[in-house]
Design a protein around this motif. Structure first.
Motif, PDB file in Angstrom:
ATOM      1  N   PRO A 262       0.762  -1.279  -0.092  1.00 14.43           N
ATOM      2  CA  PRO A 262       0.021   0.213   0.005  1.00 14.43           C
ATOM      3  C   PRO A 262       0.938   1.309   0.000  1.00 14.43           C
ATOM      4  CG  PRO A 262      -0.823  -1.484   1.571  1.00 14.43           C
ATOM      5  CD  PRO A 262       0.524  -2.083   1.308  1.00 14.43           C
ATOM      6  N   PRO A 263       0.292   2.262  -0.395  1.00 14.15           N
ATOM      7  CA  PRO A 263       1.238   3.627  -0.564  1.00 14.15           C
ATOM      8  C   PRO A 263       1.565   3.919   0.801  1.00 14.15           C
ATOM      9  CG  PRO A 263      -1.016   3.785  -1.770  1.00 14.15           C
ATOM     10  CD  PRO A 263      -1.132   2.451  -1.082  1.00 14.15           C
ATOM     11  N   GLU A 264       0.882   3.877   1.936  1.00 13.57           N
ATOM     12  CA  GLU A 264       1.234   4.384   3.197  1.00 13.57           C
ATOM     13  C   GLU A 264       2.385   3.409   4.002  1.00 13.57           C
ATOM     14  OE1 GLU A 264      -2.494   1.625   3.867  1.00 13.57           O
ATOM     15  OE2 GLU A 264      -1.527   3.272   2.443  1.00 13.57           O
ATOM     16  N   THR A 265       2.808   2.505   3.169  1.00 13.12           N
ATOM     17  CA  THR A 265       3.746   1.372   3.671  1.00 13.12           C
ATOM     18  C   THR A 265       5.144   2.147   4.129  1.00 13.12           C
ATOM     19  OG1 THR A 265       2.911  -0.508   2.557  1.00 13.12           O
ATOM     20  CG2 THR A 265       5.105  -0.819   3.406  1.00 13.12           C
ATOM     21  N   LYS A 266       5.439   2.031   5.274  1.00 10.72           N
ATOM     22  CA  LYS A 266       6.678   2.543   5.754  1.00 10.72           C
ATOM     23  C   LYS A 266       7.811   1.600   5.815  1.00 10.72           C
ATOM     24  CE  LYS A 266       4.419   5.586   9.190  1.00 10.72           C
ATOM     25  NZ  LYS A 266       4.157   6.208  10.521  1.00 10.72           N
ATOM     26  N   LEU A 267       9.231   2.221   5.689  1.00 11.12           N
ATOM     27  CA  LEU A 267      10.254   1.395   5.476  1.00 11.12           C
ATOM     28  C   LEU A 267      10.678   1.047   6.940  1.00 11.12           C
ATOM     29  CD1 LEU A 267      12.237   0.016   3.436  1.00 11.12           C
ATOM     30  CD2 LEU A 267      13.848   2.048   3.835  1.00 11.12           C
ATOM     31  N   SER A 268      10.894  -0.317   7.023  1.00 10.04           N
ATOM     32  CA  SER A 268      11.013  -0.656   8.524  1.00 10.04           C
ATOM     33  C   SER A 268      12.828  -0.136   8.705  1.00 10.04           C
ATOM     34  CB  SER A 268      11.332  -2.438   8.617  1.00 10.04           C
ATOM     35  OG  SER A 268      12.115  -2.722   7.797  1.00 10.04           O
ATOM     36  N   PRO A 269      13.186   0.204  10.198  1.00 12.43           N
ATOM     37  CA  PRO A 269      14.580   0.460  10.507  1.00 12.43           C
ATOM     38  C   PRO A 269      15.342  -0.621   9.856  1.00 12.43           C
ATOM     39  CG  PRO A 269      13.099   0.880  12.138  1.00 12.43           C
ATOM     40  CD  PRO A 269      12.212  -0.077  11.237  1.00 12.43           C
ATOM     41  N   ARG A 270      16.737  -0.330   9.791  1.00 15.14           N
ATOM     42  CA  ARG A 270      17.716  -1.548   9.544  1.00 15.14           C
ATOM     43  C   ARG A 270      17.676  -2.482  10.482  1.00 15.14           C
ATOM     44  NH1 ARG A 270      20.884   3.127  10.067  1.00 15.14           N
ATOM     45  NH2 ARG A 270      21.085   4.061   8.022  1.00 15.14           N
ATOM     46  N   SER A 271      17.510  -3.830  10.058  1.00 12.71           N
ATOM     47  CA  SER A 271      17.276  -4.694  11.013  1.00 12.71           C
ATOM     48  C   SER A 271      18.385  -5.129  11.926  1.00 12.71           C
ATOM     49  CB  SER A 271      16.750  -6.192  10.222  1.00 12.71           C
ATOM     50  OG  SER A 271      15.522  -5.971   9.897  1.00 12.71           O
ATOM     51  N   ARG A 272      18.061  -5.708  13.136  1.00 15.48           N
ATOM     52  CA  ARG A 272      18.849  -6.461  13.963  1.00 15.48           C
ATOM     53  C   ARG A 272      19.501  -7.657  13.197  1.00 15.48           C
ATOM     54  NH1 ARG A 272      16.298  -8.081  19.404  1.00 15.48           N
ATOM     55  NH2 ARG A 272      14.309  -8.834  18.072  1.00 15.48           N
ATOM     56  N   TYR A 273      20.630  -8.239  13.685  1.00 13.66           N
ATOM     57  CA  TYR A 273      21.164  -9.457  13.121  1.00 13.66           C
ATOM     58  C   TYR A 273      21.946 -10.180  14.418  1.00 13.66           C
ATOM     59  CZ  TYR A 273      25.928  -7.300  13.141  1.00 13.66           C
ATOM     60  OH  TYR A 273      27.098  -6.307  13.424  1.00 13.66           O
ATOM     61  N   TRP A 274      21.866 -11.476  14.491  1.00 13.18           N
ATOM     62  CA  TRP A 274      22.791 -12.167  15.536  1.00 13.18           C
ATOM     63  C   TRP A 274      23.943 -12.987  14.951  1.00 13.18           C
ATOM     64  CZ3 TRP A 274      17.687 -11.020  15.159  1.00 13.18           C
ATOM     65  CH2 TRP A 274      17.049 -10.628  16.412  1.00 13.18           C
ATOM     66  N   ASP A 275      25.122 -12.445  15.251  1.00 16.06           N
ATOM     67  CA  ASP A 275      26.253 -13.146  14.747  1.00 16.06           C
ATOM     68  C   ASP A 275      26.480 -14.436  15.079  1.00 16.06           C
ATOM     69  OD1 ASP A 275      28.688 -13.301  13.239  1.00 16.06           O
ATOM     70  OD2 ASP A 275      29.827 -11.591  14.283  1.00 16.06           O
ATOM     71  N   TRP A 276      27.336 -15.265  14.481  1.00 19.42           N
ATOM     72  CA  TRP A 276      27.686 -16.617  14.772  1.00 19.42           C
ATOM     73  C   TRP A 276      27.756 -16.769  16.125  1.00 19.42           C
ATOM     74  CZ3 TRP A 276      28.309 -20.848  11.384  1.00 19.42           C
ATOM     75  CH2 TRP A 276      28.893 -22.208  11.758  1.00 19.42           C
ATOM     76  N   GLY A 277      26.879 -17.689  16.822  1.00 21.53           N
ATOM     77  CA  GLY A 277      26.989 -18.239  18.300  1.00 21.53           C
ATOM     78  C   GLY A 277      26.661 -17.005  19.031  1.00 21.53           C
ATOM     79  N   GLU A 278      26.409 -16.003  18.946  1.00 18.36           N
ATOM     80  CA  GLU A 278      25.937 -14.626  19.718  1.00 18.36           C
ATOM     81  C   GLU A 278      24.499 -14.584  20.107  1.00 18.36           C
ATOM     82  OE1 GLU A 278      27.881 -11.236  18.706  1.00 18.36           O
ATOM     83  OE2 GLU A 278      29.788 -11.851  18.495  1.00 18.36           O
TER      84      GLU A 278
END
Length: 559
Positions: A262-278
């Motif tokens: 939809p036109p009102e869709t907002k872009l999510s912030p940069r996502s989290r990530y979990w590094d190897w084993g953390e």
């Protein structure tokens, strides 16, 4: 008054019409009665917005043409990971129900056996019994060693996850007595080989024109390792130096223009990530904050990824050309999707050598080596975040970035809604009932003298033909990440974290958590999820997934 000559000509014309019309109606009835060929195409780790017809900048004209002439499903869900999704695609069941709740390692629990359950029945087995020829070109990865024991007459591809696209010995032909293609030294490329054998298998399927065929074209692209021909990589060499932040913004703008969101869709912030084993999460960095050499390395990684998608699309085009040349495109049901969202493994810089914490920074002349036979790269979490625009998270997770796939359905003989976009939620568990309805084959009540597991999905054909659909509840889980979708409401949770509640009719990017405001709804949906999880062997969660990249939970069963 007509002359005798004109009267004679008129009588002849009327007689000819009376003779020809029944024949034409008979031909139409025969065409309508002829069961369709079925082509099921699945990509591996393709992000929601990577295709041109879903807003991406990658050149995918063949898949775009199928979308323009067919239907796009913009809320088409998967399970969040390759083995579970492929198990669902093959059986029409939630993955834990058929032993594939995790990957191919046996965790000694019924939902986590690491292979497709003995009592499971595949779509290939059912269609074969129903009179179809059955073929698989591509990735199996369901924990068993021979797809021909699961209903496929012919197989070419990889039995496991992709290790390389350059080594012909990584790919297997079954039965082993079959002839194989010979490729000149240095000219083998896995995606092209899958196209070669797909065309071979369609040729086999035409040996009896009265017998329809089912082809499962299960690409292992664009899954890592990032491998692509140099000419394809060079096409995209300059495209990604602007970085993932601008690519995300550009894709979202195109998605809105195309009507994907939809036109009102907002872009999510940069996502989290979990590094190897953390256990602790970090956040993808801003592109402009990275050093120049790192940006050059990352731009080339995404260029190789794009080249892999481009080459996949070209091989889809080769298959479509074969269908057109044999007048089969009109009555071939084609479904295209991806097995999960784009892959973040394991941080913004990706990995090298093997799946682990290894990372090599390529710069200068080294850039040209990337993507070749002696390299092994992943694309990393920053670009995966862009591939899943505008959603949060990625493969492994049950937020939209992990479980939302592009869906395309094309069947001109039955679907007359060219270019239509459908936003009703659907799921890959719906593929089996859809194919069975199209093929006019009943789902068996027993198999090998044992009752079959009832199907949990529904045929997509009524939805595709514009019929109203009742609201439904869909369930998800992988590695403790979980979700439930019911109508406008979705609850999502990361492993070890509490439920989040979203009104996805207004907030599909999952930005405004309503769980604190609506605790009763959270409790209601949580009870439903727990009941499903118990019935489908999801719970108890494994105490140990026996993998190094997943940090142990504290406490291990936090809900």
């Amino acid at each position: 008054m007509p002359t005798p000559k004109l009267a004679f000509i008129s009588r002849c014309l009327i007689s000819a019409i009376c003779l020809v019309l029944p024949l034409l109606f008979q031909i139409d009835n025969l065409q309508a009665a002829k069961r369709p060929n079925i082509l099921l195409i699945v990509a591996d780790d393709l992000g929601y917005s990577d295709l041109g017809c879903f807003g991406g900048e990658i050149e995918t004209p063949q898949l775009d043409s199928l979308a323009a002439e067919g239907v796009r499903l913009t809320q088409f869900y998967n399970t969040g990971r390759c083995c579970p999704s492929r198990g669902s695609i093959m059986t029409g069941q939630y993955p834990h129900r058929v032993g594939l709740g995790h990957m191919t390692r046996n965790l000694n629990q019924r939902g986590y056996q690491g292979h497709i359950a003995d009592e499971a029945i595949t779509i290939a087995q059912i269609l074969k019994q129903g009179g179809y020829r059955t073929f698989l070109s591509g990735k199996w990865h369901l924990g068993t060693e021979d797809p021909t024991r699961h209903g496929f007459e012919e197989f070419y591809g990889t039995l496991v996850s992709a290790k390389t696209f350059w080594d012909v010995d990584h790919f297997t032909r079954l039965p082993t007595t079959r002839d194989t293609h010979t490729y000149p030294r240095g000219e083998f490329y896995g995606t092209d080989a899958l196209g070669d054998y797909a065309i071979d298998f369609m040729r086999m399927g035409r040996q009896n024109p009265e017998q329809p065929w089912f082809l499962y074209l299960a690409f292992n692209a664009p899954h890592f390792p990032l491998h692509a021909p140099k000419e394809e990589i060079h096409k995209y060499a300059d495209r990604y130096h602007i970085g993932w932040d601008q690519i995300r913004e550009q894709r979202l703008a195109r998605m809105k223009k195309l009507g994907i969101v939809p036109p009102e869709t907002k872009l999510s912030p940069r996502s989290r990530y979990w590094d190897w084993g953390e256990a602790e999460a970090r956040v993808n960095p801003a592109w402009d904050s990275l050093p120049t050499d790192r940006r050059g390395d990352l731009a080339r990684r995404m260029a190789i990824f794009a080249a892999m998608v481009d080459r996949l699309d070209q091989n889809v085009g080769r298959v479509l050309t074969s269908l057109r040349q044999n007048n089969e495109l009109e009555n071939t049901l084609i479904i295209f999707t991806s097995d999960n969202g784009a892959c973040f493994e394991w941080d913004p810089f990706g990995f090298d050598i093997r799946s682990s914490r290894n990372n090599t920074l390529y710069w200068g002349d080294q850039i040209e080596r990337m993507g070749g036979p002696d390299t092994h790269h992943s694309v990393g979490s920053g670009w995966a975040n862009a591939s899943n625009t505008p959603w949060r998270l990625y493969k492994h997770y049950n937020h939209e970035g992990g479980i939302a796939s592009p869906g395309i359905v094309h069947w001109p003989a039955q679907l007359k809604q060219s270019g239509k976009i459908i936003s009703t939620p659907a799921h890959i568990i719906d593929i089996v009932p859809t194919l069975l309805e199209a093929a006019e084959v009943e789902y068996p009540q027993t198999w090998n003298n044992q009752p079959t597991i009832p199907l949990v999905g529904r045929s997509l054909l009524p939805l595709l033909k514009g019929e109203p659909q009742p609201e439904r509840t869909l369930y998800f889980e992988h590695q403790g990440n979980r979700a439930i979708r019911e109508g406008r409401w979705k609850m999502s949770a990361v492993r070890g974290e509490p439920w989040e509640l979203y009104d996805v009719s207004r907030d599909r990017t999952e930005l405004n958590d309503l769980s604190a405001q609506q605790p009763e709804r959270v409790q209601q949906l949580s009870k439903k999820w727990n009941r499903w999880a118990q019935e489908n062997f999801v719970l108890p969660f494994p105490q140990d997934y026996r993998i190094d990249y997943l940090a142990p939970l504290k406490p291990p069963q936090a809900q």
